[in-house]
Design a protein around this motif. Structure first.
Motif, mmCIF file in Angstrom:
data_model
loop_
_atom_site.group_PDB
_atom_site.id
_atom_site.type_symbol
_atom_site.label_atom_id
_atom_site.label_comp_id
_atom_site.label_asym_id
_atom_site.label_seq_id
_atom_site.Cartn_x
_atom_site.Cartn_y
_atom_site.Cartn_z
ATOM 1 N N ALA A 42 0.767 -1.162 -0.017
ATOM 2 C CA ALA A 42 0.116 0.077 -0.124
ATOM 3 C C ALA A 42 0.764 1.223 -0.095
ATOM 4 N N GLU A 43 0.319 2.348 -0.377
ATOM 5 C CA GLU A 43 1.088 3.510 -0.154
ATOM 6 C C GLU A 43 0.500 4.297 1.222
ATOM 7 N N GLY A 44 1.175 5.197 1.551
ATOM 8 C CA GLY A 44 1.090 5.762 2.819
ATOM 9 C C GLY A 44 1.244 7.462 2.676
ATOM 10 N N TRP A 45 0.596 8.197 3.503
ATOM 11 C CA TRP A 45 0.650 9.608 3.369
ATOM 12 C C TRP A 45 0.955 10.145 4.890
ATOM 13 N N GLY A 46 1.855 11.314 4.771
ATOM 14 C CA GLY A 46 2.479 11.756 5.955
ATOM 15 C C GLY A 46 2.526 13.266 5.825
ATOM 16 N N GLU A 47 2.106 14.355 6.935
ATOM 17 C CA GLU A 47 2.108 15.490 6.691
ATOM 18 C C GLU A 47 3.110 16.229 7.760
ATOM 19 N N CYS A 48 3.819 17.057 7.135
ATOM 20 C CA CYS A 48 4.871 17.769 8.162
ATOM 21 C C CYS A 48 4.209 18.949 8.669
ATOM 22 N N VAL A 49 4.256 19.272 9.884
ATOM 23 C CA VAL A 49 3.364 20.322 10.571
ATOM 24 C C VAL A 49 4.322 21.801 10.495
ATOM 25 N N ALA A 50 5.744 21.508 10.220
ATOM 26 C CA ALA A 50 6.458 22.864 10.239
ATOM 27 C C ALA A 50 5.715 23.888 9.265
ATOM 28 N N ILE A 51 6.227 25.105 9.529
ATOM 29 C CA ILE A 51 5.621 26.415 8.945
ATOM 30 C C ILE A 51 6.864 26.819 8.113
ATOM 31 N N ASP A 52 6.582 27.877 7.225
ATOM 32 C CA ASP A 52 7.545 28.207 6.316
ATOM 33 C C ASP A 52 9.012 28.657 7.026
ATOM 34 N N GLU A 53 8.734 29.675 8.145
ATOM 35 C CA GLU A 53 9.857 30.100 8.863
ATOM 36 C C GLU A 53 9.887 29.404 10.447
ATOM 37 N N PRO A 54 11.061 29.513 10.827
ATOM 38 C CA PRO A 54 11.339 28.867 12.203
ATOM 39 C C PRO A 54 10.845 29.766 13.157
ATOM 40 N N LEU A 55 9.494 30.044 13.392
ATOM 41 C CA LEU A 55 8.751 30.953 14.237
ATOM 42 C C LEU A 55 8.156 30.152 15.505
ATOM 43 N N TYR A 56 7.557 29.066 15.342
ATOM 44 C CA TYR A 56 7.062 28.265 16.287
ATOM 45 C C TYR A 56 8.157 27.517 16.836
ATOM 46 N N SER A 57 8.892 26.825 15.996
ATOM 47 C CA SER A 57 10.165 26.145 16.954
ATOM 48 C C SER A 57 11.335 26.168 15.695
ATOM 49 N N SER A 58 12.251 25.284 15.939
ATOM 50 C CA SER A 58 13.296 25.713 15.121
ATOM 51 C C SER A 58 13.247 24.898 13.535
#
Ligand code: NPQ
Ligand code: MG
Length: 365
Positions: free
Chosen positions: A41-57
């Motif tokens: 099967a195939e599987g999907w993942g989502e990276c929760v990072a935002i465009d700039e390191p402002l929430y975390s690094s």
């Protein structure tokens, strides 16, 4: 499971309205998606990072590079989600990058096994109450209008973003207008230890919690604040692992934990944090990072765990997007349905996803 290839996709989704926090104002969500092509099967993942390191690094393009350059070369030949923790351990940090890969591998694994994320993680509820996160607004009347709308939609809990200069007044106004609704605040690290007495000024409003008032590395400051302010302290950015959760609880730095799989390296570590908190008789709830329907599906599975006894930031797709990349998640009677199909239980609507795709990179293994 053998993987033949991994695809990285960058997409950009406009937000229904600007989302303002103490660290940024966003009008769109830039998302890195990971698709693994497995034998069964195939599987999907989502990276929760935002465009700039402002929430975390972490930040989106950095996470993409860490995945292609340092994580994919470390994939075991026979890959399972459980094996990725040890395989990726030599790579320091980058939990959001690691979590995106693990989420995709787990999705493929579970689709192949015909098991849902909720069943795998140990979910006990078919539907869960949903909270909603409300950004910093230009005026109190505008804030009250938004809160009124969300309550009318049936949200079980209101979370207000706060920062110095926008805290006591908006909280007082919401309390006075809407009475004893479930209400909490999130500062995203915007205060300092010198603000302790000021933050104790929130005590009369009977908030469920105050989320991450101080910098993510200031556990001592949060413990000192807990001695001055009555409102329970909840940590978000500080809780990067099960060990960090155990330390924060032992130090008295928090008495509630916002769990975000992306922030801690994946849903397996999120489950461990849930278990540590339960061992301390401490409530947890599922945090949100404005995920698409893919991350939203996995978060709902996590929110169904027994220790998730407070409403999470598991809002409907329509809170952020006019059109989600999966079938939309909707709020019905204040509850969100936990996906029950194999794996995530949802898949992207591929022709729409292709329209939104800014770049796609296929890595053959
Ligand atoms: C729902 C909520 O409040 N989430 C985060 C903050 C956050 C997270 C990810 C974001 C991505 C794009 C724009 C704003 C964002 C805000 C939090 O709990 O601290
Ligand atoms: Mg938060």
């Amino acid at each position: 499971m053998k993987l033949s290839a991994v695809e990285l996709r960058r997409i950009r989704l406009p937000l229904v309205s600007p989302f303002r926090t103490s660290f940024a104002t966003e009008t769109e969500r830039s998302v890195l998606l990971v698709r693994v092509l497995g034998t069964s099967a195939e599987g999907w993942g989502e990276c929760v990072a935002i465009d700039e390191p402002l929430y975390s690094s972490e930040y989106v393009s950095g996470a993409a590079q860490v995945i292609t350059d340092f994580l994919l070369p470390r994939l075991p030949s026979d890959v399972t989600a459980r094996a990725l923790g040890p395989a990726f351990a030599p790579v320091k940090g980058h939990p959001m990058a690691k979590a995106a890969v693990e989420m995709a591998v787990l999705d493929a694994e579970l689709r192949g096994a015909g098991m849902s994320y909720a069943a795998y993680l140990g979910g006990i509820h078919d539907r869960v109450p949903a909270g909603v996160s409300v950004g910093i607004m230009d005026s109190i009347p505008e804030l009250l209008d938004h809160v009124d709308g969300y309550l009318a939609e049936g949200y079980a809990r209101i979370k207000l973003k706060i920062q110095p200069g926008w805290d006591l007044e908006p909280v007082r106004a919401v309390r006075e207008r809407f009475g004893d609704i479930l209400l909490q605040v999130d500062a995203n690290t915007a205060y300092t230890r010198a603000d302790a007495r000021h933050l104790a000024g929130l005590d009369p409003f009977d908030l469920l919690l105050i989320e991450q008032p101080l910098p993510e590395d200031d556990l001592l400051g949060h413990a000192q604040l807990a001695a001055v302010a009555r409102t329970p302290i909840c940590l978000d950015e500080s809780i990067v692992s099960a060990r960090a959760a155990a330390d924060a609880l032992s130090l008295g730095a928090c008495s509630i934990i916002n769990v975000k799989a992306g922030r801690v390296g994946g849903y397996l570590e999120a489950r461990r944090i849930h278990d540590v908190a339960m061992a301390h008789d401490v409530p947890v709830w599922c945090g949100g990072m404005l995920e698409t329907g893919l991350g939203r599906a996995a978060n709902l599975a996590f929110a169904a765990l027994p220790g998730c006894t407070l409403p999470g930031d598991v809002s409907a797709s329509s809170r952020y997007y006019t059109r989600d990349i999966t079938e939309p998640f909707c709020l019905v009677d204040g509850l969100m349905t936990v996906p029950s199909g194999p794996g995530l239980g949802v898949s992207p609507i591929m022709d729409y996803l292709d329209e939104l795709t800014e770049s796609s990179q296929l890595v053959r293994l």
